[in-house]
Write a protein that holds these residues in place. Structure first.
Motif, PDB file in Angstrom:
ATOM      1  N   ASN A 121       0.842  -1.194   0.000  1.00 56.41           N
ATOM      2  CA  ASN A 121       0.000   0.000   0.000  1.00 56.41           C
ATOM      3  C   ASN A 121       0.880   1.246   0.000  1.00 56.41           C
ATOM      4  N   HIS A 122       0.533   2.177  -0.838  1.00 59.55           N
ATOM      5  CA  HIS A 122       1.251   3.450  -0.880  1.00 59.55           C
ATOM      6  C   HIS A 122       0.264   4.564  -1.180  1.00 59.55           C
ATOM      7  N   HIS A 123       0.669   5.782  -0.838  1.00 55.02           N
ATOM      8  CA  HIS A 123      -0.244   6.909  -0.943  1.00 55.02           C
ATOM      9  C   HIS A 123       0.461   8.117  -1.543  1.00 55.02           C
ATOM     10  N   LYS A 124      -0.320   8.953  -2.174  1.00 53.61           N
ATOM     11  CA  LYS A 124       0.186  10.229  -2.666  1.00 53.61           C
ATOM     12  C   LYS A 124       0.829  10.987  -1.504  1.00 53.61           C
ATOM     13  N   GLY A 125       2.025  11.513  -1.749  1.00 54.57           N
ATOM     14  CA  GLY A 125       2.713  12.261  -0.708  1.00 54.57           C
ATOM     15  C   GLY A 125       3.681  11.432   0.113  1.00 54.57           C
ATOM     16  N   ASP A 126       3.735  10.112  -0.131  1.00 53.38           N
ATOM     17  CA  ASP A 126       4.681   9.263   0.590  1.00 53.38           C
ATOM     18  C   ASP A 126       6.122   9.565   0.170  1.00 53.38           C
ATOM     19  N   SER A 127       7.053   8.954   0.874  1.00 57.62           N
ATOM     20  CA  SER A 127       8.477   9.105   0.546  1.00 57.62           C
ATOM     21  C   SER A 127       9.089   7.736   0.301  1.00 57.62           C
ATOM     22  N   ALA A 128      10.152   7.707  -0.501  1.00 55.96           N
ATOM     23  CA  ALA A 128      10.794   6.440  -0.838  1.00 55.96           C
ATOM     24  C   ALA A 128      12.298   6.619  -0.952  1.00 55.96           C
ATOM     25  N   ALA A 129      13.014   5.544  -0.670  1.00 55.24           N
ATOM     26  CA  ALA A 129      14.445   5.472  -0.949  1.00 55.24           C
ATOM     27  C   ALA A 129      14.667   4.303  -1.892  1.00 55.24           C
ATOM     28  N   ILE A 130      15.343   4.562  -3.007  1.00 57.66           N
ATOM     29  CA  ILE A 130      15.653   3.523  -3.985  1.00 57.66           C
ATOM     30  C   ILE A 130      17.140   3.204  -3.843  1.00 57.66           C
ATOM     31  N   LEU A 131      17.454   1.993  -3.426  1.00 57.31           N
ATOM     32  CA  LEU A 131      18.841   1.598  -3.222  1.00 57.31           C
ATOM     33  C   LEU A 131      19.310   0.811  -4.444  1.00 57.31           C
ATOM     34  N   GLY A 132      20.138   1.466  -5.252  1.00 59.78           N
ATOM     35  CA  GLY A 132      20.559   0.897  -6.525  1.00 59.78           C
ATOM     36  C   GLY A 132      19.778   1.542  -7.647  1.00 59.78           C
ATOM     37  N   VAL A 133      20.448   2.395  -8.423  1.00 61.63           N
ATOM     38  CA  VAL A 133      19.726   3.110  -9.480  1.00 61.63           C
ATOM     39  C   VAL A 133      20.246   2.724 -10.856  1.00 61.63           C
ATOM     40  N   GLY A 134      20.242   1.421 -11.093  1.00 57.93           N
ATOM     41  CA  GLY A 134      20.404   0.928 -12.447  1.00 57.93           C
ATOM     42  C   GLY A 134      19.111   1.157 -13.199  1.00 57.93           C
ATOM     43  N   PRO A 135      18.924   0.500 -14.344  1.00 58.02           N
ATOM     44  CA  PRO A 135      17.707   0.720 -15.137  1.00 58.02           C
ATOM     45  C   PRO A 135      16.413   0.487 -14.376  1.00 58.02           C
ATOM     46  N   THR A 136      16.311  -0.631 -13.642  1.00 63.26           N
ATOM     47  CA  THR A 136      15.068  -0.863 -12.905  1.00 63.26           C
ATOM     48  C   THR A 136      14.956   0.078 -11.710  1.00 63.26           C
ATOM     49  N   GLY A 137      16.087   0.440 -11.126  1.00 59.62           N
ATOM     50  CA  GLY A 137      16.043   1.419 -10.047  1.00 59.62           C
ATOM     51  C   GLY A 137      15.435   2.721 -10.516  1.00 59.62           C
ATOM     52  N   ILE A 138      15.831   3.160 -11.708  1.00 65.85           N
ATOM     53  CA  ILE A 138      15.253   4.387 -12.273  1.00 65.85           C
ATOM     54  C   ILE A 138      13.778   4.191 -12.607  1.00 65.85           C
ATOM     55  N   MET A 139      13.406   2.987 -13.049  1.00 62.84           N
ATOM     56  CA  MET A 139      11.981   2.722 -13.289  1.00 62.84           C
ATOM     57  C   MET A 139      11.183   2.864 -12.002  1.00 62.84           C
ATOM     58  N   HIS A 140      11.768   2.433 -10.885  1.00 61.46           N
ATOM     59  CA  HIS A 140      11.095   2.628  -9.599  1.00 61.46           C
ATOM     60  C   HIS A 140      10.976   4.116  -9.273  1.00 61.46           C
ATOM     61  N   VAL A 141      11.985   4.886  -9.627  1.00 54.93           N
ATOM     62  CA  VAL A 141      11.910   6.341  -9.446  1.00 54.93           C
ATOM     63  C   VAL A 141      10.747   6.891 -10.272  1.00 54.93           C
ATOM     64  N   MET A 142      10.661   6.449 -11.528  1.00 54.81           N
ATOM     65  CA  MET A 142       9.587   6.912 -12.410  1.00 54.81           C
ATOM     66  C   MET A 142       8.215   6.564 -11.840  1.00 54.81           C
ATOM     67  N   LEU A 143       8.094   5.367 -11.288  1.00 53.40           N
ATOM     68  CA  LEU A 143       6.815   4.961 -10.709  1.00 53.40           C
ATOM     69  C   LEU A 143       6.506   5.763  -9.451  1.00 53.40           C
ATOM     70  N   ALA A 144       7.524   6.040  -8.654  1.00 53.13           N
ATOM     71  CA  ALA A 144       7.304   6.885  -7.463  1.00 53.13           C
ATOM     72  C   ALA A 144       6.788   8.252  -7.883  1.00 53.13           C
ATOM     73  N   LYS A 145       7.342   8.798  -8.961  1.00 53.03           N
ATOM     74  CA  LYS A 145       6.868  10.084  -9.478  1.00 53.03           C
ATOM     75  C   LYS A 145       5.453   9.958 -10.048  1.00 53.03           C
ATOM     76  N   PHE A 146       5.193   8.843 -10.732  1.00 55.46           N
ATOM     77  CA  PHE A 146       3.869   8.608 -11.293  1.00 55.46           C
ATOM     78  C   PHE A 146       2.815   8.561 -10.191  1.00 55.46           C
ATOM     79  N   PHE A 147       3.167   7.954  -9.063  1.00 55.34           N
ATOM     80  CA  PHE A 147       2.238   7.843  -7.935  1.00 55.34           C
ATOM     81  C   PHE A 147       2.297   9.064  -7.015  1.00 55.34           C
ATOM     82  N   GLU A 148       2.986  10.097  -7.459  1.00 59.09           N
ATOM     83  CA  GLU A 148       3.028  11.393  -6.776  1.00 59.09           C
ATOM     84  C   GLU A 148       3.630  11.307  -5.377  1.00 59.09           C
ATOM     85  N   PHE A 149       4.740  10.593  -5.274  1.00 57.94           N
ATOM     86  CA  PHE A 149       5.469  10.597  -4.016  1.00 57.94           C
ATOM     87  C   PHE A 149       6.073  11.977  -3.785  1.00 57.94           C
TER      88      PHE A 149
END
Length: 343
Positions: free
Chosen positions: A161-189
């Protein structure tokens, strides 16, 4: 038929094999683009923790031949092909509990000989159960090769479960790490931190308006807490096989937070965790493996509708005959994000 195979001692090479005879219920696809992912690199250079040593599960191409029993697909169709497809039967415990990638049939359904070949066969099971997706004309094959890794990321986000306005740390920013960043932005973290030892990748991540920290920075925890009201982040996604990152995640996550184990650990990897901390902070640890065709359809929709721009992640392209060079580059990650191989 040309196929890339692991030859041991951190080596891959192209093997010429006799072309498969396509049966009436099968599809033959001419590979146009196939991504190299972390699990492929682990199979070549590490100790992969899963039984399959097939390379290439992110292929896209053009249908070259369809058997006489094949329906809804034609020669010339541009397609993404999923390497594994679950059964979705009413009596399958795994599928009925949302664990499609644990389904026994999922592991049995394979592309032949694999996705990292100049052409490959899609068995009846796969195309009959949603494993072949037609891609729009305006989507490049390189973008289509990103459907599977994005789908794996999407699957992991559907597990907590996640919500708009949440925070995240992505450990490892290879290609999938960046995809997780993109999804965090998509979900309005509200706030996203990226940690890695690769300065090129950290610089690359900055374009997404996030906070970058070197993983070896002794003040990383202090910085994350200072930016989160001394609480830590809501979600930590471990997008690396490094178990040190998992230890860091326990410190970075807030009370009641979530840790997602996304990266592929080496076979036999062990870790010491103070379980009293996991317990007292009520930390939820979520593991996630691969993707189902539900996830690939979602990924295709997000890419085709420009919700997630995967094209910007592709930094290098190699031809099939350059497979060793491509894998060495993927392992080093030097000035690279996503590496694509074409036939």
């Amino acid at each position: 038929m040309k196929i890339v195979k692991v030859k041991g001692n951190s080596t891959v090479e192209i093997e010429n094999i006799k072309s498969y005879e396509v049966e009436q219920h099968e599809i033959l696809v001419q590979m146009q683009a196939c991504g190299i992912c972390g699990s492929d690199v682990e199979k070549v250079f590490g100790k992969y923790g899963q039984p399959s040593m097939r390379l290439g599960h992110e292929p896209a191409g053009i249908i070259k031949y369809v058997g006489s029993s094949v329906k809804n697909f034609n020669i010339g169709d541009r397609v993404f092909t999923h390497h594994h497809v679950a059964c979705y039967s009413n009596d399958c415990h795994e599928c009925n509990h949302g664990n499609e990638t644990m389904c026994k049939k999922y592991y049995e359904s394979n592309l032949e000989p694999c996705g990292l070949a100049d052409e490959y066969i899609v068995p009846a099971w796969n195309w009959e159960h949603g494993g072949v997706l037609k891609i729009p004309d305006d989507m490049s094959f390189e973008e289509a090769a990103m459907i599977e890794p994005l789908a794996c990321c999407i699957r992991s986000w559907n597990k907590f479960n996640h919500h708009k306005g949440d925070s995240a740390a992505i450990l490892g920013v290879g290609p999938t790490g960046i995809m997780h960043v993109m999804l965090a932005k998509f979900f309005e973290f509200r706030k996203v931190f990226c940690l890695d030892l690769n300065d090129f990748r950290l610089d690359f991540a900055k374009k997404f308006q996030i906070i970058t920290i070197r993983s070896d920075n002794p003040d990383a925890l202090e910085q994350i807490k200072s930016e989160t009201d001394d609480q830590g982040v809501d979600v930590v996604i471990v997008a690396t096989g490094s178990l040190k990152a998992l230890q860091d995640a326990v410190n970075f996550v807030r009370k009641g937070g979530i840790i997602v184990m996304f990266g592929v650990p080496s076979k036999g990897a062990m870790i010491d965790l103070d379980m009293s901390v996991i317990y007292s902070k009520e930390i939820t640890i979520v593991t996630t493996y691969a993707a189902s065709d539900f996830d690939t359809r979602d990924a295709l929709e997000k890419i085709s509708n420009k919700k997630i721009n995967v094209k910007q992640l592709i930094t290098h392209k190699y031809h099939l005959h350059e497979c060793q060079k491509a894998f060495e580059h993927a392992k080093s990650g030097q000035n690279a994000m996503k590496i694509i191989i074409s036939s």
